[in-house]
Scaffold this active site. Structure first.
Site, PDB file in Angstrom:
ATOM      1  CB  CYS A 210       1.985   5.199  -3.897  1.00  0.00           C
ATOM      2  SG  CYS A 210       0.928   6.646  -3.959  1.00  0.00           S
TER       3      CYS A 210
ATOM      4  CB  CYS B   3       3.249   9.983 -10.362  1.00  0.00           C
ATOM      5  SG  CYS B   3       1.711   9.044 -10.226  1.00  0.00           S
TER       6      CYS B   3
END
Ligand code: DGL
Length: 256
Positions: free
Chosen positions: A70, A182
Protein backbone atom coordinates in the site's frame (compact mmCIF):
# COMPACT_ATOMS: atom_id res chain seq x y z
CA UNK A 1 7.89 -18.89 7.98
CA UNK A 2 5.53 -16.48 6.26
CA UNK A 3 5.77 -13.42 4.06
CA UNK A 4 3.12 -10.95 5.22
CA UNK A 5 1.30 -8.64 2.81
CA UNK A 6 -0.74 -5.76 4.12
CA UNK A 7 -3.06 -3.19 2.53
CA UNK A 8 -6.11 -1.13 3.48
CA UNK A 9 -8.19 -3.58 1.45
CA UNK A 10 -7.90 -5.63 -1.71
CA UNK A 11 -5.30 -3.41 -3.44
CA UNK A 12 -2.36 -5.40 -2.12
CA UNK A 13 -3.68 -8.45 -3.98
CA UNK A 14 -2.29 -6.86 -7.17
CA UNK A 15 1.17 -7.03 -5.57
CA UNK A 16 0.66 -10.50 -4.13
CA UNK A 17 -0.36 -11.68 -7.62
CA UNK A 18 3.09 -10.66 -8.90
CA UNK A 19 4.75 -12.31 -5.91
CA UNK A 20 2.96 -15.60 -6.60
CA UNK A 21 4.32 -15.56 -10.16
CA UNK A 22 7.91 -15.03 -9.00
CA UNK A 23 7.87 -16.85 -5.66
CA UNK A 24 5.16 -19.53 -5.90
CA UNK A 25 6.62 -21.75 -3.17
CA UNK A 26 6.47 -19.22 -0.37
CA UNK A 27 3.78 -19.16 2.33
CA UNK A 28 1.87 -15.90 2.49
CA UNK A 29 -0.36 -14.03 4.91
CA UNK A 30 -2.59 -11.39 3.37
CA UNK A 31 -4.08 -8.76 5.68
CA UNK A 32 -6.79 -6.44 4.33
CA UNK A 33 -7.73 -3.70 6.79
CA UNK A 34 -11.23 -3.52 5.37
CA UNK A 35 -12.75 -2.09 8.59
CA UNK A 36 -10.63 1.01 8.03
CA UNK A 37 -10.42 1.39 4.27
CA UNK A 38 -9.74 3.84 2.63
CA UNK A 39 -6.38 4.99 3.97
CA UNK A 40 -5.67 7.57 1.29
CA UNK A 41 -8.13 10.15 2.65
CA UNK A 42 -6.95 9.82 6.28
CA UNK A 43 -4.18 11.70 8.07
CA UNK A 44 -0.66 10.35 8.25
CA UNK A 45 -0.99 9.78 12.01
CA UNK A 46 -4.22 7.84 11.62
CA UNK A 47 -2.74 5.59 8.93
CA UNK A 48 0.44 5.07 10.91
CA UNK A 49 -1.62 3.86 13.88
CA UNK A 50 -3.61 1.48 11.69
CA UNK A 51 -0.45 0.17 10.02
CA UNK A 52 1.18 -0.55 13.38
CA UNK A 53 -1.91 -2.41 14.53
CA UNK A 54 -2.02 -4.54 11.37
CA UNK A 55 1.69 -5.29 11.43
CA UNK A 56 1.62 -6.22 15.10
CA UNK A 57 -1.06 -8.78 14.28
CA UNK A 58 0.96 -10.18 11.37
CA UNK A 59 4.13 -10.34 13.47
CA UNK A 60 2.44 -12.77 15.85
CA UNK A 61 2.34 -15.31 12.97
CA UNK A 62 6.04 -16.14 12.47
CA UNK A 63 7.04 -13.80 9.69
CA UNK A 64 10.29 -13.67 7.77
CA UNK A 65 9.45 -10.58 5.69
CA UNK A 66 6.74 -7.96 5.34
CA UNK A 67 5.47 -6.22 2.21
CA UNK A 68 3.51 -3.05 2.87
CA UNK A 69 1.47 -3.48 -0.30
CA UNK A 70 0.00 0.00 0.00
CA UNK A 71 1.59 3.28 -1.08
CA UNK A 72 -0.31 5.31 1.52
CA UNK A 73 0.66 3.05 4.45
CA UNK A 74 4.25 2.95 3.21
CA UNK A 75 4.57 6.72 3.16
CA UNK A 76 2.97 7.01 6.60
CA UNK A 77 4.79 4.24 8.42
CA UNK A 78 7.63 2.37 6.70
CA UNK A 79 10.48 4.10 8.48
CA UNK A 80 8.95 3.73 11.95
CA UNK A 81 8.06 0.09 11.26
CA UNK A 82 11.64 -0.63 10.20
CA UNK A 83 12.88 0.91 13.43
CA UNK A 84 10.59 -1.33 15.47
CA UNK A 85 10.92 -4.70 13.68
CA UNK A 86 14.07 -6.36 12.49
CA UNK A 87 12.73 -8.48 9.62
CA UNK A 88 13.02 -7.10 6.05
CA UNK A 89 10.19 -4.64 5.36
CA UNK A 90 9.52 -3.82 1.71
CA UNK A 91 7.40 -0.79 0.88
CA UNK A 92 5.63 0.54 -2.21
CA UNK A 93 6.54 3.68 -4.11
CA UNK A 94 4.88 5.09 -7.24
CA UNK A 95 7.02 4.16 -10.28
CA UNK A 96 7.93 7.76 -11.07
CA UNK A 97 11.55 7.10 -11.97
CA UNK A 98 10.95 4.68 -14.89
CA UNK A 99 8.01 6.84 -16.01
CA UNK A 100 10.16 9.96 -16.23
CA UNK A 101 12.88 8.08 -18.13
CA UNK A 102 10.34 6.73 -20.64
CA UNK A 103 8.40 9.94 -21.15
CA UNK A 104 11.40 12.26 -21.41
CA UNK A 105 12.64 10.29 -24.42
CA UNK A 106 9.39 10.91 -26.23
CA UNK A 107 9.09 14.56 -25.12
CA UNK A 108 5.96 13.74 -23.14
CA UNK A 109 4.69 14.32 -19.57
CA UNK A 110 3.94 11.89 -16.75
CA UNK A 111 0.69 11.71 -14.82
CA UNK A 112 0.77 10.02 -11.40
CA UNK A 113 -2.60 8.75 -10.18
CA UNK A 114 -2.62 7.99 -6.48
CA UNK A 115 -4.31 8.94 -3.21
CA UNK A 116 -4.18 12.34 -1.52
CA UNK A 117 -2.10 11.00 1.38
CA UNK A 118 0.61 9.48 -0.81
CA UNK A 119 0.82 12.55 -3.04
CA UNK A 120 1.21 15.07 -0.24
CA UNK A 121 3.64 13.04 1.89
CA UNK A 122 7.35 13.86 2.11
CA UNK A 123 8.36 10.47 0.73
CA UNK A 124 6.66 11.13 -2.60
CA UNK A 125 7.58 14.82 -2.72
CA UNK A 126 11.24 13.87 -2.17
CA UNK A 127 11.07 11.25 -4.89
CA UNK A 128 9.66 13.75 -7.39
CA UNK A 129 12.24 16.38 -6.40
CA UNK A 130 14.98 13.80 -7.03
CA UNK A 131 13.88 12.38 -10.38
CA UNK A 132 11.71 15.05 -12.01
CA UNK A 133 14.56 17.32 -13.06
CA UNK A 134 12.67 18.57 -16.14
CA UNK A 135 9.39 19.20 -14.30
CA UNK A 136 7.29 16.89 -16.41
CA UNK A 137 5.41 15.12 -13.58
CA UNK A 138 1.78 15.98 -12.80
CA UNK A 139 -0.28 14.29 -10.09
CA UNK A 140 -3.91 13.56 -9.48
CA UNK A 141 -5.67 11.90 -6.53
CA UNK A 142 -8.25 9.32 -7.63
CA UNK A 143 -9.96 8.29 -4.35
CA UNK A 144 -13.08 6.90 -5.95
CA UNK A 145 -11.10 4.15 -7.67
CA UNK A 146 -10.29 2.75 -4.22
CA UNK A 147 -13.94 2.82 -3.24
CA UNK A 148 -15.02 1.19 -6.55
CA UNK A 149 -12.38 -1.53 -6.20
CA UNK A 150 -13.52 -2.31 -2.65
CA UNK A 151 -16.99 -2.93 -4.14
CA UNK A 152 -15.34 -5.19 -6.79
CA UNK A 153 -16.48 -2.78 -9.51
CA UNK A 154 -13.53 -2.71 -11.91
CA UNK A 155 -15.21 -1.76 -15.17
CA UNK A 156 -18.53 -0.56 -16.57
CA UNK A 157 -20.39 2.76 -16.70
CA UNK A 158 -19.69 3.87 -13.11
CA UNK A 159 -15.94 3.51 -13.62
CA UNK A 160 -16.02 5.07 -17.08
CA UNK A 161 -18.06 8.07 -15.86
CA UNK A 162 -15.60 8.68 -13.04
CA UNK A 163 -12.58 8.44 -15.35
CA UNK A 164 -14.26 10.77 -17.83
CA UNK A 165 -14.69 13.33 -15.03
CA UNK A 166 -11.26 12.79 -13.49
CA UNK A 167 -8.72 12.67 -16.28
CA UNK A 168 -7.53 15.80 -18.17
CA UNK A 169 -8.96 14.72 -21.53
CA UNK A 170 -8.34 18.09 -23.22
CA UNK A 171 -4.57 17.59 -22.87
CA UNK A 172 -4.36 13.82 -22.59
CA UNK A 173 -1.99 13.60 -25.58
CA UNK A 174 0.67 15.54 -23.61
CA UNK A 175 1.14 12.42 -21.51
CA UNK A 176 3.46 9.57 -22.43
CA UNK A 177 3.03 7.60 -19.20
CA UNK A 178 0.42 7.20 -16.51
CA UNK A 179 1.71 5.84 -13.20
CA UNK A 180 -0.67 3.79 -11.08
CA UNK A 181 0.51 5.02 -7.68
CA UNK A 182 -1.96 3.07 -5.58
CA UNK A 183 -2.11 -0.70 -5.42
CA UNK A 184 -5.86 -0.70 -6.01
CA UNK A 185 -5.43 0.89 -9.43
CA UNK A 186 -4.02 -2.01 -11.50
CA UNK A 187 -7.54 -3.49 -11.30
CA UNK A 188 -8.54 -0.69 -13.69
CA UNK A 189 -5.77 -1.29 -16.21
CA UNK A 190 -8.17 -2.78 -18.75
CA UNK A 191 -10.68 0.08 -18.73
CA UNK A 192 -7.87 2.64 -18.70
CA UNK A 193 -6.18 1.04 -21.72
CA UNK A 194 -9.49 1.04 -23.55
CA UNK A 195 -10.23 4.71 -22.83
CA UNK A 196 -6.72 6.17 -23.18
CA UNK A 197 -4.84 6.70 -26.45
CA UNK A 198 -2.58 3.73 -27.35
CA UNK A 199 0.44 6.03 -27.14
CA UNK A 200 0.16 6.25 -23.33
CA UNK A 201 1.97 3.61 -21.28
CA UNK A 202 0.31 2.59 -18.04
CA UNK A 203 2.80 1.43 -15.44
CA UNK A 204 2.82 0.38 -11.80
CA UNK A 205 5.53 -0.43 -9.26
CA UNK A 206 4.39 -3.95 -8.44
CA UNK A 207 6.95 -5.92 -10.44
CA UNK A 208 9.78 -3.74 -9.10
CA UNK A 209 8.63 -4.26 -5.52
CA UNK A 210 8.43 -8.02 -5.93
CA UNK A 211 11.84 -8.17 -7.61
CA UNK A 212 13.18 -6.27 -4.63
CA UNK A 213 11.50 -8.74 -2.25
CA UNK A 214 13.16 -11.61 -4.13
CA UNK A 215 16.61 -9.95 -3.97
CA UNK A 216 16.29 -9.24 -0.25
CA UNK A 217 15.15 -12.79 0.59
CA UNK A 218 17.92 -14.26 -1.54
CA UNK A 219 20.62 -12.08 -0.03
CA UNK A 220 19.52 -13.10 3.46
CA UNK A 221 19.18 -16.76 2.57
CA UNK A 222 15.48 -16.65 3.38
CA UNK A 223 14.02 -18.09 0.16
CA UNK A 224 11.85 -21.15 0.68
CA UNK A 225 13.44 -24.04 -1.17
CA UNK A 226 10.40 -26.31 -0.89
CA UNK A 227 9.42 -27.82 -4.22
CA UNK A 228 5.66 -27.65 -3.68
CA UNK A 229 3.46 -24.57 -3.94
CA UNK A 230 2.99 -22.50 -0.80
CA UNK A 231 -0.34 -21.44 0.74
CA UNK A 232 -2.04 -18.14 1.48
CA UNK A 233 -3.96 -17.29 4.64
CA UNK A 234 -6.28 -14.27 4.43
CA UNK A 235 -7.21 -11.89 7.25
CA UNK A 236 -9.56 -8.94 7.47
CA UNK A 237 -8.76 -6.35 10.15
CA UNK A 238 -7.42 -8.92 12.59
CA UNK A 239 -9.69 -11.92 11.99
CA UNK A 240 -9.20 -14.83 9.60
CA UNK A 241 -11.40 -14.70 6.50
CA UNK A 242 -13.41 -17.89 6.56
CA UNK A 243 -16.40 -17.07 4.36
CA UNK A 244 -15.90 -19.22 1.22
CA UNK A 245 -17.58 -16.61 -1.00
CA UNK A 246 -15.12 -13.91 0.13
CA UNK A 247 -12.17 -16.30 -0.18
CA UNK A 248 -13.23 -17.16 -3.70
CA UNK A 249 -13.42 -13.46 -4.63
CA UNK A 250 -9.92 -12.84 -3.25
CA UNK A 251 -8.48 -15.94 -4.92
CA UNK A 252 -10.06 -14.97 -8.23
CA UNK A 253 -8.21 -11.63 -8.16
CA UNK A 254 -4.94 -13.49 -7.65
CA UNK A 255 -5.25 -15.58 -10.80
CA UNK A 256 -2.91 -14.44 -13.58
N1 DGL B 1 -3.98 0.59 -1.85
C1 DGL B 1 -3.52 1.71 -1.14
C2 DGL B 1 -2.37 2.45 -1.76
O1 DGL B 1 -1.61 1.88 -2.50
C3 DGL B 1 -4.47 2.53 -0.32
C4 DGL B 1 -5.72 2.98 -0.90
C5 DGL B 1 -6.61 3.59 0.16
O2 DGL B 1 -6.94 2.87 1.10
O3 DGL B 1 -6.95 4.78 0.04
O4 DGL B 1 -2.17 3.60 -1.47
Amino acid sequence: MNIGFFDSGIGGLTVLREALALLPNENYLYYADTDNTPYGTKTKEEVKGLAFRAVEFLMSHSMKALVIACNAATSASVEDLRRKYDIPIIGMEPAVKPAVAKSLNGGKRVLVLSTALTLREVKFQDLVARVDTEHIVDMLPAPKLVELAERFVFDGPEVEDYLRELLPWDRINCYGTIVLGCTHFPFFRQVLSRMLPDSIDIIDGNRGTVNHLYDVLKSKNLLNNASEKGRILFFRSGAPIEDPAVLEKYNRLLRP
